[in-house]
Scaffold this active site. Structure first.
Site, PDB file in Angstrom:
ATOM      1  N   HIS A 206      40.739  24.752  40.117  1.00 24.63           N
ATOM      2  CA  HIS A 206      41.223  26.126  40.316  1.00 24.63           C
ATOM      3  C   HIS A 206      42.237  26.126  41.457  1.00 24.63           C
ATOM      4  O   HIS A 206      42.014  25.488  42.479  1.00 24.63           O
ATOM      5  CB  HIS A 206      40.033  27.028  40.675  1.00 24.63           C
ATOM      6  CG  HIS A 206      40.342  28.484  40.699  1.00 24.63           C
ATOM      7  ND1 HIS A 206      41.016  29.076  41.735  1.00 24.63           N
ATOM      8  CD2 HIS A 206      40.074  29.465  39.808  1.00 24.63           C
ATOM      9  CE1 HIS A 206      41.141  30.378  41.471  1.00 24.63           C
ATOM     10  NE2 HIS A 206      40.578  30.644  40.315  1.00 24.63           N
ATOM     11  N   CYS A 244      44.919  30.122  37.100  1.00 22.00           N
ATOM     12  CA  CYS A 244      44.497  31.469  37.502  1.00 22.00           C
ATOM     13  C   CYS A 244      45.749  32.283  37.830  1.00 22.00           C
ATOM     14  O   CYS A 244      46.412  32.039  38.839  1.00 22.00           O
ATOM     15  CB  CYS A 244      43.554  31.385  38.697  1.00 22.00           C
ATOM     16  SG  CYS A 244      43.003  33.003  39.262  1.00 22.00           S
ATOM     17  N   HIS A 271      42.232  31.760  33.792  1.00 16.02           N
ATOM     18  CA  HIS A 271      41.777  33.013  34.408  1.00 16.02           C
ATOM     19  C   HIS A 271      42.955  33.968  34.301  1.00 16.02           C
ATOM     20  O   HIS A 271      44.052  33.621  34.755  1.00 16.02           O
ATOM     21  CB  HIS A 271      41.490  32.812  35.901  1.00 16.02           C
ATOM     22  CG  HIS A 271      40.197  32.135  36.192  1.00 16.02           C
ATOM     23  ND1 HIS A 271      39.761  31.913  37.483  1.00 16.02           N
ATOM     24  CD2 HIS A 271      39.228  31.653  35.378  1.00 16.02           C
ATOM     25  CE1 HIS A 271      38.583  31.305  37.446  1.00 16.02           C
ATOM     26  NE2 HIS A 271      38.245  31.120  36.184  1.00 16.02           N
ATOM     27  N   ASP A 316      39.591  37.504  35.151  1.00 18.12           N
ATOM     28  CA  ASP A 316      39.110  36.938  36.413  1.00 18.12           C
ATOM     29  C   ASP A 316      38.330  37.995  37.179  1.00 18.12           C
ATOM     30  O   ASP A 316      37.123  38.111  37.060  1.00 18.12           O
ATOM     31  CB  ASP A 316      40.306  36.401  37.199  1.00 18.12           C
ATOM     32  CG  ASP A 316      39.904  35.423  38.277  1.00 18.12           C
ATOM     33  OD1 ASP A 316      38.766  34.944  38.244  1.00 18.12           O
ATOM     34  OD2 ASP A 316      40.728  35.140  39.161  1.00 18.12           O
ATOM     35  N   HIS A 317      39.019  38.794  37.922  1.00 15.88           N
ATOM     36  CA  HIS A 317      38.319  39.862  38.655  1.00 15.88           C
ATOM     37  C   HIS A 317      38.648  41.202  38.017  1.00 15.88           C
ATOM     38  O   HIS A 317      39.613  41.318  37.270  1.00 15.88           O
ATOM     39  CB  HIS A 317      38.785  39.913  40.113  1.00 15.88           C
ATOM     40  CG  HIS A 317      38.608  38.622  40.823  1.00 15.88           C
ATOM     41  ND1 HIS A 317      39.317  38.284  41.940  1.00 15.88           N
ATOM     42  CD2 HIS A 317      37.794  37.574  40.561  1.00 15.88           C
ATOM     43  CE1 HIS A 317      38.956  37.083  42.342  1.00 15.88           C
ATOM     44  NE2 HIS A 317      38.038  36.621  41.526  1.00 15.88           N
ATOM     45  N   TYR A 330      33.424  41.779  40.315  1.00 15.30           N
ATOM     46  CA  TYR A 330      32.711  41.291  39.134  1.00 15.30           C
ATOM     47  C   TYR A 330      31.852  42.340  38.437  1.00 15.30           C
ATOM     48  O   TYR A 330      30.732  42.068  38.019  1.00 15.30           O
ATOM     49  CB  TYR A 330      31.882  40.053  39.498  1.00 15.30           C
ATOM     50  CG  TYR A 330      32.759  38.827  39.627  1.00 15.30           C
ATOM     51  CD1 TYR A 330      33.200  38.152  38.497  1.00 15.30           C
ATOM     52  CD2 TYR A 330      33.186  38.370  40.879  1.00 15.30           C
ATOM     53  CE1 TYR A 330      34.032  37.045  38.603  1.00 15.30           C
ATOM     54  CE2 TYR A 330      34.018  37.266  40.989  1.00 15.30           C
ATOM     55  CZ  TYR A 330      34.434  36.606  39.840  1.00 15.30           C
ATOM     56  OH  TYR A 330      35.252  35.514  39.930  1.00 15.30           O
TER      57      TYR A 330
END
Ligand code: CS2
Ligand code: MN
Length: 358
Positions: A206, A244, A271, A316-317, A330
């Site tokens: 990552h 990401c 991501h 991802d978030h 999350y």
């Protein structure tokens, strides 16, 4: 693309497997044993337990995020030999339940770094925020205390047992340069990639979040050039990246769709999320929608589609919306909305090509 969703485990997540199962097109969970101290081999029994839980809902456990790397490996200390052996054991055990991808990172001391986990956006939702001036001014130990005070659940990458030794860790990194970190990463990869390959598991590093040095600590997985260098360290399809968009995209010089186009065959895991970057270098996480942030998510998904991407993807978030009580970044709702946006783009790309593939 194969849609997956991060899940922190029974009793450790506000989101349930039942809910994940109901997000359209979502086939598996992205998981980890968050309570196993970094550096230790993961117990097979515990791994099997997660498999059984996921099986009950018809979800797979193909993607693990993260098997964290012990600081002694990043620092190149003698104890790394033992930690690397344990890492190999974890890879072998994960292969036994059919894991296909392991996401990990090589950031010294801190994983992701933010200054505010609940920054209010114009629409009243809240999201993770990075304030450049604050990071430059604050003592990292104070930041950790502030973050810990605002979180009731342990946060991935911010494990208390590791952060308790923060001062000693900072001391250990004195004089460690980016070149040292490259060397130690290379050493780690030479040792584990053959094991991953033998076990049919793709390692997917990552990028650093944010993709620049924080608190004077070196960071190397930050841009296109460095990712080229990184992939050349070991020439194997089992050595890849977790691309990401939100982490790399916090630097406007990183053009994410171009990176997808260049590295696609070495991206087993993606991501996807958006961030809005301000002129002063601050950034905030936004909804996935292209118009809401600085990253052209439509073009990102198109780039994957053009390359017939068949790897795993997760939103991802997410922001915190509709008063959801959840882990910072999350929650269920905004990440589920993100998934529907990604599928919308993907399906439209399919139609354009006159196909109906998933
Ligand atoms: C993740 C990272 O929650 C997050 O911010 O994107 O913590 C990620 O899981 C790790 O860096 C991967 O090793
Ligand atoms: Mn990420």
């Amino acid at each position: 693309m194969r849609m997956v969703f991060r899940w922190f485990g029974e009793g450790n997540d506000t989101v349930t497997l039942e809910q994940i199962k109901q997000i359209p097109g979502t086939e598996g969970i992205v998981w980890a044993l968050h309570d196993v101290p970094v550096g230790e081999a993961w117990p097979l029994e515990r791994i099997k337990e997660v498999k059984e839980q996921a099986d009950r809902y018809g979800l797979h456990i193909d993607v693990v995020e993260s098997v964290n790397v012990h600081e002694d490996i990043k620092l190149g200390l003698p104890m790394r030999e033992q930690y690397i052996e344990n890492y190999k054991t974890t890879i072998e055990r994960l292969a036994r339940v059919g894991v296909k991808v392991i996401c990990y990172n090589f950031m010294p001391v801190f994983d992701w770094t933010r200054t505010d986990l609940h920054k209010e956006l114009e629409d009243g939702s809240t999201a993770l925020f990075y304030e450049k001036a604050k990071i430059e001014a604050i003592d990292p130990i104070e930041l950790v205390e502030q973050i810990a005070r605002h979180s009731t659940l342990t946060m991935p990458g911010w494990e208390p047992e590791r952060l308790a030794h923060l001062k000693a860790l900072f001391h250990a990194y004195q004089g460690v340069t980016e070149e040292d970190l490259w060397e130690n990463l290379s050493y780690f990869l030479q040792a584990i990639i053959p094991v991953a390959e033998a076990n049919g598991i793709k390692m997917a590093i990552h990028p650093d979040d944010p993709p620049w040095s924080v608190f004077g600590l070196p960071r190397i997985v930050t841009n296109r050039e460095n990712i080229r260098r990184l992939l050349n360290l070991v020439d194997s399809p089992y050595h890849g990246i977790t691309l990401c968009s939100g982490s790399l995209g916090a630097n406007p010089a990183n053009h994410i769709p171009e990176m997808v186009r260049e590295f696609c065959d070495r991206i087993p895991f993606a991501h996807i999320r958006n961030v809005k970057i301000y002129e002063n270098g601050d950034f905030v996480e936004t909804s996935h929608r292209a118009q809401d942030g600085s990253i052209d998510i439509v073009d990102v998904v198109k780039a994957y589609h053009e390359n017939d991407f068949n790897g795993y993807v997760r939103p991802d978030h997410g922001r915190h919306i509709w008063n959801e009580e959840c882990r910072p970044g999350y929650g269920l709702y905004d990440r589920a909305l993100g998934i529907m946006y990604l599928w919308g783009i993907w399906d439209a790309c399919n139609r354009e090509k006159g196909e109906k593939r998933s």
